[in-house]
Write an enzyme that holds these catalytic residues in place. Sequence first.
Site, mmCIF file in Angstrom:
data_model
loop_
_atom_site.group_PDB
_atom_site.id
_atom_site.type_symbol
_atom_site.label_atom_id
_atom_site.label_comp_id
_atom_site.label_asym_id
_atom_site.label_seq_id
_atom_site.Cartn_x
_atom_site.Cartn_y
_atom_site.Cartn_z
ATOM 1 N N ASN A 114 -14.115 3.088 -7.527
ATOM 2 C CA ASN A 114 -14.928 4.284 -7.382
ATOM 3 C C ASN A 114 -14.943 5.061 -8.694
ATOM 4 O OD1 ASN A 114 -16.163 4.522 -4.781
ATOM 5 N ND2 ASN A 114 -14.101 4.599 -3.905
ATOM 6 N N LYS A 192 -22.981 8.074 -5.223
ATOM 7 C CA LYS A 192 -21.761 7.596 -4.553
ATOM 8 C C LYS A 192 -20.607 8.558 -4.850
ATOM 9 C CE LYS A 192 -18.905 4.857 -2.378
ATOM 10 N NZ LYS A 192 -18.194 3.705 -2.834
ATOM 11 N N PRO A 271 -0.277 7.447 -4.125
ATOM 12 C CA PRO A 271 -1.015 8.318 -5.052
ATOM 13 C C PRO A 271 -2.498 8.329 -4.698
ATOM 14 C CG PRO A 271 0.426 6.808 -6.255
ATOM 15 C CD PRO A 271 0.447 6.373 -4.819
HETATM 16 N N1 LIG Z 1 -11.470 -0.001 0.317
HETATM 17 C C1 LIG Z 1 -12.701 0.458 0.349
HETATM 18 O O1 LIG Z 1 -13.323 0.524 1.400
HETATM 19 C C2 LIG Z 1 -13.370 0.884 -0.934
HETATM 20 C C3 LIG Z 1 -14.756 1.108 -0.906
HETATM 21 C C4 LIG Z 1 -15.393 1.457 -2.091
HETATM 22 C C5 LIG Z 1 -14.670 1.574 -3.264
HETATM 23 N N2 LIG Z 1 -13.319 1.350 -3.250
HETATM 24 C C6 LIG Z 1 -12.606 1.471 -4.514
HETATM 25 O O2 LIG Z 1 -12.199 0.182 -4.918
HETATM 26 C C7 LIG Z 1 -10.985 0.272 -5.684
HETATM 27 C C8 LIG Z 1 -9.943 -0.667 -5.030
HETATM 28 O O3 LIG Z 1 -9.638 -0.125 -3.757
HETATM 29 P P1 LIG Z 1 -8.945 -0.961 -2.589
HETATM 30 O O4 LIG Z 1 -9.209 -0.182 -1.335
HETATM 31 O O5 LIG Z 1 -9.335 -2.369 -2.650
HETATM 32 O O6 LIG Z 1 -7.425 -0.790 -2.985
HETATM 33 P P2 LIG Z 1 -6.166 -1.652 -2.433
HETATM 34 O O7 LIG Z 1 -6.471 -2.235 -1.103
HETATM 35 O O8 LIG Z 1 -4.987 -0.755 -2.568
HETATM 36 O O9 LIG Z 1 -6.068 -2.849 -3.462
HETATM 37 C C9 LIG Z 1 -5.507 -2.710 -4.737
HETATM 38 C C10 LIG Z 1 -4.872 -4.034 -5.077
HETATM 39 O O10 LIG Z 1 -4.369 -3.956 -6.418
HETATM 40 C C11 LIG Z 1 -3.055 -4.473 -6.426
HETATM 41 N N3 LIG Z 1 -2.301 -3.927 -7.541
HETATM 42 C C12 LIG Z 1 -1.686 -2.737 -7.645
HETATM 43 N N4 LIG Z 1 -1.083 -2.606 -8.836
HETATM 44 C C13 LIG Z 1 -1.324 -3.762 -9.505
HETATM 45 C C14 LIG Z 1 -0.939 -4.264 -10.777
HETATM 46 N N5 LIG Z 1 -0.190 -3.544 -11.603
HETATM 47 N N6 LIG Z 1 -1.349 -5.490 -11.126
HETATM 48 C C15 LIG Z 1 -2.104 -6.240 -10.300
HETATM 49 N N7 LIG Z 1 -2.494 -5.828 -9.075
HETATM 50 C C16 LIG Z 1 -2.096 -4.602 -8.674
HETATM 51 C C17 LIG Z 1 -2.493 -4.062 -5.089
HETATM 52 O O11 LIG Z 1 -1.341 -4.812 -4.800
HETATM 53 P P3 LIG Z 1 -0.335 -4.443 -3.600
HETATM 54 O O12 LIG Z 1 -0.758 -5.340 -2.476
HETATM 55 O O13 LIG Z 1 1.009 -4.756 -4.152
HETATM 56 O O14 LIG Z 1 -0.511 -2.975 -3.293
HETATM 57 C C18 LIG Z 1 -3.674 -4.387 -4.185
HETATM 58 O O15 LIG Z 1 -3.713 -5.765 -3.901
HETATM 59 C C19 LIG Z 1 -10.585 1.742 -5.661
HETATM 60 O O16 LIG Z 1 -11.058 2.383 -6.816
HETATM 61 C C20 LIG Z 1 -11.317 2.289 -4.434
HETATM 62 O O17 LIG Z 1 -11.594 3.678 -4.533
HETATM 63 C C21 LIG Z 1 -12.649 1.007 -2.106
#
Ligand SMILES: NC(=O)c1ccc[n+]([C@@H]2O[C@H](COP(=O)([O-])OP(=O)(O)OC[C@H]3O[C@@H](n4cnc5c(N)ncnc54)[C@H](OP(=O)(O)O)[C@@H]3O)[C@@H](O)[C@H]2O)c1
Length: 310
Positions: A114, A192, A271
């Site tokens: 995002n 967005k 966070p």
């Molecule tokens: N989810 C949604 O519906 C949605 C929709 C639109 C936009 N977004 C945006 O998309 C982005 C990702 O969101 P998400 O919901 O997919 O987050 P998420 O589910 O928390 O996924 C993040 C991933 O990154 C991994 N990670 C964390 N630190 C890392 C590191 N140092 N090296 C490698 N991998 C690492 C995490 O591992 P762990 O498993 O160990 O935590 C997890 O697998 C964000 O900016 C969010 O705002 C999300």
Amino acid sequence: MAVTEPQNPHGAARGHTPPVAIIGPGAIGATIAAVLHEVGRSPGLFGRTARDGLEVFAGEERILVPGPVLTDPAAVEGPAEVVFLAVKATQIAAAAPWLTALCGPDTVLCVLQNGVEQTSTVSPHVPPGTVVLPSVVWFPAQAEADGSVRLRAEPRLTLPEATGAERVVEALQGTRCTVEVSSDFASVAWRKLLQNAAAGLMALTGRRSGVFARHDVADLTLAYLQECLSVARAEGARLGDDVPGEILARFQSSPADMSTSILTDRESSRPLEWDIRNGVVSRLGRAHGIPTPVGDVVTTLLAATSDGPG
Ligand SMILES: NC(=O)c1ccc[n+]([C@@H]2O[C@H](COP(=O)([O-])OP(=O)(O)OC[C@H]3O[C@@H](n4cnc5c(N)ncnc54)[C@H](OP(=O)(O)O)[C@@H]3O)[C@@H](O)[C@H]2O)c1
């Protein structure tokens, strides 16, 4: 329930870097991995938590993406052609060793996050020559406690009409993920962002979208979105006067229990992405001389909720 079984001819475990790599196989990263795997182009998976593979639920379908999820950047053999970065914005610095290992002068790095600042936040961490391409992620997906991911709508991305976009379109060609390329990406991304900024009120109240049915919250949301709109326009976004009302109406017509990732993060004491979703409006407002009194309060409270102390 249909199950797509694992078969990974391209995976990272084969001792070479696959053409497409996912850094951060969480809710969004796993979804992109799943849509690629479905068409026989399984990507390499690079993350923080070691896993044998990924499990993604899309409606009645269960998609098993073969792993492993590699966790040591030193094990990477060389750059990939297309890399999707899907860590949270708060995790970019920690993920930097992956960017060094997987990117190079022939790599397109598509940032699945995002915000409207993907290029400036990620570019300092990539090797020279890497093309950094922002995106707008439109689909909701949720990482469950057991590590599986539930996809809640058809995957859809918007990319800017810019260098590298065609490589990402090609990488996702034929998958169930729709990719649009916009000649007015700033407007799309800011629209967005307004939605994300308003959703910050859900994290502050600890309530789901039903909270927007309250008249006082609705009034506050509109006042906040007017500030966001002024800043967006100063940044070059072409958004009409009706956008704040449309965004509020969308929250109000959503199921009352619809959540948002920043609320989920708050509920899990993780966070919050407060700076890229809310702080950015106040920061850029100051740069343009646009007062953002509502946004300043929202940002301060979200920052304190996320980062403490106390
Ligand atoms: N989810 C949604 O519906 C949605 C929709 C639109 C936009 N977004 C945006 O998309 C982005 C990702 O969101 P998400 O919901 O997919 O987050 P998420 O589910 O928390 O996924 C993040 C991933 O990154 C991994 N990670 C964390 N630190 C890392 C590191 N140092 N090296 C490698 N991998 C690492 C995490 O591992 P762990 O498993 O160990 O935590 C997890 O697998 C964000 O900016 C969010 O705002 C999300």
